[in-house]
Design a protein around this motif. Sequence first.
Motif, short mmCIF file in Angstrom:
data_model
loop_
_atom_site.label_atom_id
_atom_site.label_comp_id
_atom_site.label_asym_id
_atom_site.label_seq_id
_atom_site.Cartn_x
_atom_site.Cartn_y
_atom_site.Cartn_z
N ALA A 98 -33.11 0.39 -0.15
CA ALA A 98 -33.47 1.41 0.85
C ALA A 98 -32.49 2.58 0.79
CB ALA A 98 -33.50 0.79 2.24
N ILE A 99 -31.21 2.29 0.60
CA ILE A 99 -30.20 3.36 0.50
C ILE A 99 -30.48 4.22 -0.74
CG2 ILE A 99 -27.75 3.73 -0.13
CD1 ILE A 99 -28.03 3.33 2.80
N THR A 100 -30.77 3.55 -1.86
CA THR A 100 -31.06 4.30 -3.08
C THR A 100 -32.27 5.20 -2.88
OG1 THR A 100 -30.17 2.49 -4.38
CG2 THR A 100 -31.59 4.02 -5.55
N HIS A 101 -33.28 4.65 -2.22
CA HIS A 101 -34.50 5.44 -1.98
C HIS A 101 -34.19 6.69 -1.14
CE1 HIS A 101 -38.71 6.32 -1.29
NE2 HIS A 101 -38.45 6.40 0.00
N LEU A 102 -33.47 6.49 -0.04
CA LEU A 102 -33.16 7.63 0.84
C LEU A 102 -32.22 8.61 0.14
CD1 LEU A 102 -32.68 5.68 4.22
CD2 LEU A 102 -34.65 7.08 3.55
N GLY A 103 -31.30 8.07 -0.67
CA GLY A 103 -30.39 8.93 -1.43
C GLY A 103 -31.17 9.77 -2.44
N ASP A 104 -32.14 9.12 -3.12
CA ASP A 104 -32.95 9.85 -4.11
C ASP A 104 -33.78 10.95 -3.45
OD1 ASP A 104 -31.90 8.27 -6.05
OD2 ASP A 104 -33.68 7.00 -6.30
N LEU A 105 -34.13 10.74 -2.19
CA LEU A 105 -34.89 11.78 -1.47
C LEU A 105 -33.99 12.94 -1.05
CD1 LEU A 105 -37.17 9.67 0.97
CD2 LEU A 105 -37.90 10.97 -1.05
N GLY A 106 -32.68 12.78 -1.28
CA GLY A 106 -31.75 13.86 -0.92
C GLY A 106 -31.39 13.85 0.56
N LEU A 107 -31.54 12.68 1.21
CA LEU A 107 -31.34 12.64 2.66
C LEU A 107 -29.98 12.07 3.07
CD1 LEU A 107 -34.88 11.39 3.76
CD2 LEU A 107 -34.06 13.72 3.37
N LEU A 108 -29.17 11.65 2.10
CA LEU A 108 -27.90 11.01 2.42
C LEU A 108 -26.73 11.80 1.85
CD1 LEU A 108 -28.74 7.27 1.57
CD2 LEU A 108 -29.08 8.47 3.74
N TYR A 109 -25.59 11.67 2.51
CA TYR A 109 -24.37 12.25 1.93
C TYR A 109 -23.19 11.35 2.26
CZ TYR A 109 -23.72 14.18 6.70
OH TYR A 109 -23.59 14.33 8.05
N PRO A 110 -22.16 11.37 1.38
CA PRO A 110 -20.98 10.54 1.63
C PRO A 110 -20.08 11.20 2.66
CG PRO A 110 -20.74 11.72 -0.44
CD PRO A 110 -22.07 12.11 0.10
N CYS A 111 -19.36 10.38 3.41
CA CYS A 111 -18.51 10.91 4.47
C CYS A 111 -17.21 10.10 4.49
CB CYS A 111 -19.23 10.75 5.81
SG CYS A 111 -18.23 11.18 7.24
#
Length: 294
Positions: A98-111
């Motif tokens: 699920a994280i990979t999917h959301l990351g691939d959609l460009g919706l995640l960033y590292p903090c």
Amino acid sequence: MAGHTGHRKSSRIAVFTTRFAPSPTGQLHLGHAYSALLAYDMAQAARGRFLLRIEDTDTARCTPAFEAQIYDDLAWLGLAWETPVLRQSNNTAAYDAAITHLGDLGLLYPCSCTRSDIRSAASAPQEGAPMHGPDGLIYPGTCRNRSWEDRKDSDAVRLNIARALDQLTTLPAYTETGIHPALRLTRAHFIEGVGDVVLARRDTKTAAYHLSVVVDDAAQGITHVIRGEDLATATPIHVLLQALLGCETPIYRHHRLIRDEGGKRLAKRDDARAIALYRREGASPQDIRRMVGL
Ligand code: GLU
């Protein structure tokens, strides 16, 4: 994205399926007993399914002894659940997907902000009064422009909530049958009242609660989430994640909390109200039901 959760949207009427999802970080107390019994009774009344899920992603605080005590206390209360029990520590591949999917959609960033970084950024004069969301202070966005490729060695992964909302053609909504009316999910509520929540910690290795609960509720076909009203403010983020991941949104029922004489809600450290202690003192399951008003 149905493949990632194993739960497809369908128009079939699903059998009532609910769950009790404790974290083995302490002893179950009267508040847990109320939540578990209420969910169990509703499943029985609906001739539905009752599942138990062990939410043990926080490996530093969860112990096998607390987990064993959960099974023992619930069985003593008269509850029965389907096996095998889903333990979140065994299900990390589903959260990673699920994280990979959301990351691939460009919706995640590292903090990499610490709590105190967030506190000082949120209280900077140009920010206005600091706002609070389901996880405390609304994240002020310090790391928002960092690239997802840069996530190695970061402390947390956050959802870019504005971008997530832009992905959807309509705002998500849900049905609430408990003590609160459903929160009205406007864009402003998401931006100002939820913010960029954490979905994973430690270089994406540990799913945060919001992500694992949504992935598992979907994978287990949960139709009714029955839980304490302390989690009602987290529901908008769960409903948003369901929309992003292509999962069905269950019906929510947030119930009252069991409080002590002073009106404070019970916490894990309230061992005085631990089920195990009442058992040792000779209480019966019926006594516990009476104590919580069932
Ligand atoms: N694991 C959560 C807790 O112990 C409950 C999660 C839920 O019911 O959604 O508070």
